[in-house]
Design a protein around this motif. Structure first.
Motif, PDB file in Angstrom:
ATOM      1  N   THR A  15       0.830  -1.199   0.000  1.00 47.61           N
ATOM      2  CA  THR A  15       0.000   0.000   0.000  1.00 47.61           C
ATOM      3  C   THR A  15       0.871   1.258   0.000  1.00 47.61           C
ATOM      4  OG1 THR A  15      -1.772  -1.139   1.157  1.00 47.61           O
ATOM      5  CG2 THR A  15      -1.794   1.262   1.256  1.00 47.61           C
ATOM      6  N   TYR A  16       1.905   1.278   0.818  1.00 51.95           N
ATOM      7  CA  TYR A  16       2.803   2.426   0.870  1.00 51.95           C
ATOM      8  C   TYR A  16       3.581   2.578  -0.436  1.00 51.95           C
ATOM      9  CZ  TYR A  16       2.171   4.126   5.623  1.00 51.95           C
ATOM     10  OH  TYR A  16       1.669   4.718   6.755  1.00 51.95           O
ATOM     11  N   GLN A  17       3.975   1.478  -1.059  1.00 54.45           N
ATOM     12  CA  GLN A  17       4.668   1.548  -2.351  1.00 54.45           C
ATOM     13  C   GLN A  17       3.748   2.134  -3.424  1.00 54.45           C
ATOM     14  OE1 GLN A  17       5.797  -2.573  -2.610  1.00 54.45           O
ATOM     15  NE2 GLN A  17       7.867  -2.182  -1.855  1.00 54.45           N
ATOM     16  N   THR A  18       2.499   1.722  -3.405  1.00 48.51           N
ATOM     17  CA  THR A  18       1.525   2.260  -4.350  1.00 48.51           C
ATOM     18  C   THR A  18       1.309   3.741  -4.095  1.00 48.51           C
ATOM     19  OG1 THR A  18       0.426   0.116  -4.452  1.00 48.51           O
ATOM     20  CG2 THR A  18      -0.833   2.028  -5.223  1.00 48.51           C
ATOM     21  N   GLU A  20       3.401   5.773  -2.804  1.00 48.00           N
ATOM     22  CA  GLU A  20       4.605   6.471  -3.241  1.00 48.00           C
ATOM     23  C   GLU A  20       4.558   6.755  -4.746  1.00 48.00           C
ATOM     24  OE1 GLU A  20       9.408   5.999  -2.704  1.00 48.00           O
ATOM     25  OE2 GLU A  20       8.262   4.183  -3.123  1.00 48.00           O
ATOM     26  N   MET A  21       4.161   5.773  -5.517  1.00 47.76           N
ATOM     27  CA  MET A  21       4.069   5.960  -6.969  1.00 47.76           C
ATOM     28  C   MET A  21       3.030   7.028  -7.325  1.00 47.76           C
ATOM     29  SD  MET A  21       4.556   2.149  -8.607  1.00 47.76           S
ATOM     30  CE  MET A  21       3.066   1.515  -7.887  1.00 47.76           C
ATOM     31  N   ILE A  22       1.887   6.993  -6.638  1.00 51.33           N
ATOM     32  CA  ILE A  22       0.831   7.977  -6.898  1.00 51.33           C
ATOM     33  C   ILE A  22       1.313   9.385  -6.558  1.00 51.33           C
ATOM     34  CG2 ILE A  22      -1.443   8.786  -6.126  1.00 51.33           C
ATOM     35  CD1 ILE A  22      -2.176   5.763  -5.821  1.00 51.33           C
ATOM     36  N   LEU A  23       1.983   9.528  -5.419  1.00 49.77           N
ATOM     37  CA  LEU A  23       2.479  10.847  -5.024  1.00 49.77           C
ATOM     38  C   LEU A  23       3.528  11.369  -6.007  1.00 49.77           C
ATOM     39  CD1 LEU A  23       2.667  10.338  -1.171  1.00 49.77           C
ATOM     40  CD2 LEU A  23       1.262  12.029  -2.372  1.00 49.77           C
ATOM     41  N   LYS A  24       4.398  10.500  -6.482  1.00 50.77           N
ATOM     42  CA  LYS A  24       5.398  10.921  -7.473  1.00 50.77           C
ATOM     43  C   LYS A  24       4.714  11.395  -8.748  1.00 50.77           C
ATOM     44  CE  LYS A  24       9.343   8.255  -5.844  1.00 50.77           C
ATOM     45  NZ  LYS A  24      10.285   7.167  -6.141  1.00 50.77           N
ATOM     46  N   GLU A  59       7.057  11.209   4.324  1.00 45.14           N
ATOM     47  CA  GLU A  59       6.559  10.274   5.340  1.00 45.14           C
ATOM     48  C   GLU A  59       6.471   8.843   4.793  1.00 45.14           C
ATOM     49  OE1 GLU A  59       6.004  10.746   8.621  1.00 45.14           O
ATOM     50  OE2 GLU A  59       6.919  12.697   8.235  1.00 45.14           O
ATOM     51  N   VAL A  60       6.011   8.708   3.564  1.00 46.65           N
ATOM     52  CA  VAL A  60       5.894   7.381   2.943  1.00 46.65           C
ATOM     53  C   VAL A  60       7.278   6.755   2.782  1.00 46.65           C
ATOM     54  CG1 VAL A  60       5.321   6.208   0.772  1.00 46.65           C
ATOM     55  CG2 VAL A  60       3.705   7.801   1.794  1.00 46.65           C
ATOM     56  N   ASP A  66      12.028   1.969   6.950  1.00 42.46           N
ATOM     57  CA  ASP A  66      11.997   1.234   8.234  1.00 42.46           C
ATOM     58  C   ASP A  66      10.560   0.896   8.594  1.00 42.46           C
ATOM     59  OD1 ASP A  66      12.808   0.055  10.608  1.00 42.46           O
ATOM     60  OD2 ASP A  66      12.770   1.958  11.691  1.00 42.46           O
ATOM     61  N   PRO A  67       9.990  -0.173   7.980  1.00 46.88           N
ATOM     62  CA  PRO A  67       8.573  -0.502   8.185  1.00 46.88           C
ATOM     63  C   PRO A  67       8.255  -1.258   9.474  1.00 46.88           C
ATOM     64  CG  PRO A  67       9.528  -1.994   6.601  1.00 46.88           C
ATOM     65  CD  PRO A  67      10.609  -1.014   6.994  1.00 46.88           C
TER      66      PRO A  67
END
Length: 68
Positions: A15-18, A20-24, A59-60, A66-67
């Motif tokens: 979810t965080y990786q997704t 990150e892509m959306i925010l970029k 933040e993401v 460090d998850p």
């Protein structure tokens, strides 16, 4: 219980990786809008979005490093 926790952690990372892509993508789009716009009101609004997206991205990325 450990299996469930592992699945939750893996799902959260995806979810965080997704996110990150959306925010970029949002950052790139916002930069394009700012570069092409001549309306100061629109530029100001997009600049505010840009700051918000960047803070969210920080933040993401911090979480993804460090998850725990």
């Amino acid at each position: 219980m450990d299996l469930l926790n592992d699945k939750i952690k893996k799902d959260r990372i995806v979810t965080y990786q997704t996110r990150e892509m959306i925010l970029k993508d949002l950052l790139q789009t916002t930069f394009k809008i700012i570069a092409e716009s001549t309306d100061p009101v629109e530029i100001k609004a997009e600049a505010a979005k840009l700051v918000d997206y960047r803070l969210q991205l920080i933040e993401v990325q911090k979480y993804l490093r460090d998850p725990n």
